[in-house]
Design a protein around this motif. Structure first.
Motif, PDB file in Angstrom:
ATOM      1  N   ASP A  98       0.821  -1.220   0.000  1.00  0.00           N
ATOM      2  CA  ASP A  98       0.000   0.000   0.000  1.00  0.00           C
ATOM      3  C   ASP A  98       0.855   1.271   0.000  1.00  0.00           C
ATOM      4  O   ASP A  98       1.904   1.325   0.647  1.00  0.00           O
ATOM      5  CB  ASP A  98      -0.890  -0.021   1.241  1.00  0.00           C
ATOM      6  CG  ASP A  98      -2.102   0.876   1.122  1.00  0.00           C
ATOM      7  OD1 ASP A  98      -2.208   1.625   0.133  1.00  0.00           O
ATOM      8  OD2 ASP A  98      -2.955   0.817   2.028  1.00  0.00           O
ATOM      9  N   THR A 184      -7.115  -3.004  -3.413  1.00  0.00           N
ATOM     10  CA  THR A 184      -8.188  -3.403  -2.503  1.00  0.00           C
ATOM     11  C   THR A 184      -9.506  -3.535  -3.253  1.00  0.00           C
ATOM     12  O   THR A 184      -9.701  -2.962  -4.329  1.00  0.00           O
ATOM     13  CB  THR A 184      -8.396  -2.386  -1.360  1.00  0.00           C
ATOM     14  OG1 THR A 184      -8.867  -1.147  -1.904  1.00  0.00           O
ATOM     15  CG2 THR A 184      -7.118  -2.149  -0.596  1.00  0.00           C
ATOM     16  N   THR A 189      -7.886   2.176  -0.234  1.00  0.00           N
ATOM     17  CA  THR A 189      -6.984   1.194   0.363  1.00  0.00           C
ATOM     18  C   THR A 189      -6.948   1.411   1.870  1.00  0.00           C
ATOM     19  O   THR A 189      -7.518   2.381   2.395  1.00  0.00           O
ATOM     20  CB  THR A 189      -5.563   1.330  -0.200  1.00  0.00           C
ATOM     21  OG1 THR A 189      -4.960   2.538   0.310  1.00  0.00           O
ATOM     22  CG2 THR A 189      -5.563   1.356  -1.720  1.00  0.00           C
ATOM     23  N   GLY A 195      -9.002   2.739  -4.061  1.00  0.00           N
ATOM     24  CA  GLY A 195      -9.167   1.305  -4.205  1.00  0.00           C
ATOM     25  C   GLY A 195      -9.746   0.969  -5.563  1.00  0.00           C
ATOM     26  O   GLY A 195     -10.011   1.850  -6.392  1.00  0.00           O
TER      27      GLY A 195
END
Length: 703
Positions: A98, A184, A189, A195
């Motif tokens: 991440d 994600t 995220t 995401g």
């Protein structure tokens, strides 16, 4: 799943309190292990996309670099793994976690708008902000994910300018390695970057076109607490589509998008790893009635607890249906208890039947060799969650993961000492793995166990441990017919003797060669397998069935025989000094003389199935002396005139190879094997660990 931080680099390792709260959430919401492992539970079929036929091996950036990882650090890691032997050993995937992208997509110029709960602000059709707690709300973002331009700048590859992720993929491929990337199934995220929910096709197309080989897919649905129409408090569950589509469905959508992108672009398929164990339970009344989790036979067979929605139960139930790797527990920190029985080992055993080529239970990143990058444990830091593993603990972690067929993905700093040097608060140290840690990671025998092509995970031998410090024994069936056995000492403070037996292991062969995979020591095993195991340590064995053996034909025939040690040109066992030797004389090998009674031995059965071996001497000093074993390995066998019935040091097990006729003679007390390490006349006859490569431990009848 990870907590979201402020803008600073997050210190890896989830705080204890948060992990405890998450565990409570799983239990209080009906997601405890007993709730999902109903009698109708069915093993999940692995995703059949040709990927991850053995558990993936590699490295992940999170534990060392957090959200601030950059291109230089990835290049340094690739270079070190390639040059140090890690890649050759099988650790071939480098994953960027991440924080690699900007805080907005390409069609926006500013970062995502967040509401007071830290989740992305959703809007209605008129552009008004909505809470999204009823499953409604529009995602205002569009465009592509953008690698952070400072940390992952554009580079030139083969004369073309590409973004920093595509460059690193190309760089990894040039070193015969793979690149992994984080995403994600939610709007943001875990650290607040965009995401892939609602953008699955775009993001999958981009990842594939950039050359990404592996995707770590997380689940972070932030939002306000939600109460149902019946007043039930569901807590924080997410917003918008995070509420209407199950985690199962959101993962499946992205997986299908990856396969479609690979097919359209003519590129290899991508391995998908779900890195989150759902804390959320879903909200049944909001979930789309056509959600695929509602009709999946495995989910239906497992059952869904009250107040839960299908497709949210622990990933061990269903994840292998839609992904190649499945996190089965929360984030681990650098405390060994995370992989012991009361940690994730118990869950891995519960869902062990689901492990198979193409789908694996993931126990989070490895901490072997990891060193905290923000302080020095024991100097200016005292949190047990930051302490480095000892070599013993590192071997234990890798052993447990290998027995459970888990991925071997390290979070340690795989860079050189120079590249990994840290200076902070007046201290300077290196976070790079030591040579000892590299040796642990690169143990070929243990890697072969983890990568066994049968893909069958370990099972528990005997009853569950009675306490958190009680020993654990595991066994694992291997593709070539061997059996792996782990003797695990869970006590953090004391050495323990951990034992099992062929009967306990369900093994019916007459004998096995047992190789301890960390020391390389071998022994013959015909009954009990036992080891003195250090605190938080293991003994890890691979048992190979020996050639078929039977009780030796010489036992009970009443005849004295000469027996020759293999590899000695026919030299035979004798009482050293012949029959004139004193009581207690040691044994050796010597030239075969049929007339020398000191070279003749009779094998008499005892009532318990053991054998007494006596010489043919009948003199003042030697009167049919009984062959006796020393207490420790390497000591000389000797003869005593006085025989004490039931003394295990004077009792032996004698087996005969059905093919060659050779005898193996094993002492009852020590489990050590009689043999001649030397080949010249006068060489001592000793007892040592069974070694199938040692000819001196195989005896041939001379008459």
């Amino acid at each position: 799943m990870r907590t979201r931080s402020s803008g600073d680099r997050r210190r890896p390792g989830r705080p204890r309190m948060l992990r405890a709260l998450l565990a409570f959430a799983l239990t209080s919401s009906g997601l405890g292990l007993a709730a999902v492992a109903g009698p109708g539970a069915t093993a999940a079929a692995a995703l059949d996309n040709g990927q991850a036929l053995t558990p993936p091996m590699g490295w992940n950036s999170w534990n060392i670099f957090g959200t601030q990882v950059d291109e230089q650090e990835i290049v340094q890691t690739i270079d070190f793994m390639s040059s140090s032997g890690l890649t050759a050993a099988g650790y071939d995937t480098v994953t960027i976690d991440d924080g690699w992208s900007l805080g907005h997509r390409s069609d926006q110029s500013t970062d995502l708008v967040k509401n007071s709960y830290g989740s992305m602000q959703l809007y209605d059709a008129a552009g008004n902000p909505v809470s999204g707690t009823d499953g409604s709300g529009l995602d205002p973002t569009s465009g592509h994910l953008v690698p952070h331009p400072t940390r992952f700048p554009d580079q030139s590859v083969n004369g073309q300018t590409v973004n920093g992720i595509a460059y690193l993929a190309s760089y990894a491929h040039s070193r015969h390695m793979k690149l992994g990337l984080y995403g994600t199934d939610t709007y943001t995220t875990c650290q607040g970057h965009p995401g892939s929910l609602g953008h699955e096709t775009t993001d999958a197309d981009d990842f594939v076109s950039w050359g990404v080989d592996f995707v770590k897919y997380d689940d972070c649905p932030y939002g306000p607490p939600i109460s149902g129409p019946d007043g039930y408090d569901y807590g924080t569950q997410g917003e918008g589509k995070e509420l209407t589509r199950s985690m199962y469905a959101r993962v499946q959508t992205f997986q299908k998008a990856l396969d479609a992108a690979s097919s359209a672009q003519g590129r290899p398929r991508v391995t998908l790893s779900v890195s989150a164990q759902p804390v959320h339970t879903g909200i049944p009344y909001l979930e789309d009635p056509n959600d695929p989790a509602r009709t999946d036979p495995v989910i239906l067979a497992a059952g869904t607890p009250e107040h839960d929605a299908p497709g949210y139960t622990p990933t061990g139930v269903w994840c292998g249906r839609v992904a190649n790797l499945c996190r089965i527990g929360g984030d681990r920190d650098s405390e060994l208890d995370g992989v012991l029985y009361n940690g994730q080992l118990q869950t891995a055993l519960q869902y062990g039947p689901n492990a198979a080529p193409g789908g694996w239970n993931d126990m989070d990143m490895m901490f072997a060799g990891w060193i905290y990058p923000y302080a020095i444990y024991g100097v200016n830091d005292s949190c047990p969650c930051h302490k480095p593993f000892t070599d013993t603990e590192s071997r234990t972690e890798m052993s447990v993961l290998s027995m459970t067929a888990a991925p071997l993905i390290s979070g340690a700093d795989f860079r050189s000492a120079a590249d990994s040097q840290v200076s902070r608060d007046g201290y300077t140290w290196t976070t790079g793995v030591s040579s000892a840690s590299l040796g642990i990671y690169e143990n070929a025998d243990v890697i072969a166990l983890d990568q066994d092509p049968l893909g069958k995970a370990a099972t528990l031998v005997g009853s569950p441990p009675s306490s958190s410090t009680a020993p654990v024994v595991l066994k694992r069936q291997l593709a070539n017919g061997d059996t792996a056995v782990l003797l695990l000492n869970q006590d953090p403070n004391s050495t323990a003797t951990v034992s099992t037996s062929l009967a306990d292991l369900g093994l019916t062969g007459s004998g096995y060669s047992a190789k301890e995979l960390w020391t390389g020591a071998t022994q013959d095993l015909t009954g009990t397998l036992s080891a003195s195991v250090p605190a938080h340590g293991v003994a890890l064995y691979r048992l190979t069935p020996q050639a078929a053996t039977v009780p030796a034909s010489v036992v009970g025939d009443g005849v004295y025989h000469g027996i020759s040690a293999g590899g000695t040109d026919g030299k035979v066992l004798e009482v050293s000094g012949t029959c004139s030797a004193s009581d207690g004389a040691v044994t050796d090998i010597n030239t075969w003389w049929p007339a020398h009674t000191s070279e003749h031995w009779r094998f008499s059965p005892n009532p318990d199935g053991t054998v007494r071996i006596t010489d043919d001497c009948d003199t003042v000093t030697q009167t049919h002396g009984t062959l006796s074993a020393p207490a420790s390995s390497g000591g000389s066998a000797y003869v005593l005139n006085q025989y004490a019935a039931g003394n295990p040091y004077q009792e032996w097990r004698v087996r005969q190879d059905t093919a060659s006729g050779r005898l193996t003679i094993t002492n009852v007390a020590t489990g050590l094997v009689l043999g001649s390490p030397g080949t010249t006349a006068g060489s001592a006859v000793t007892t040592d660990g069974g070694n199938t490569a040692s000819p001196g431990q195989r005896w041939t009848l001379m008459d």
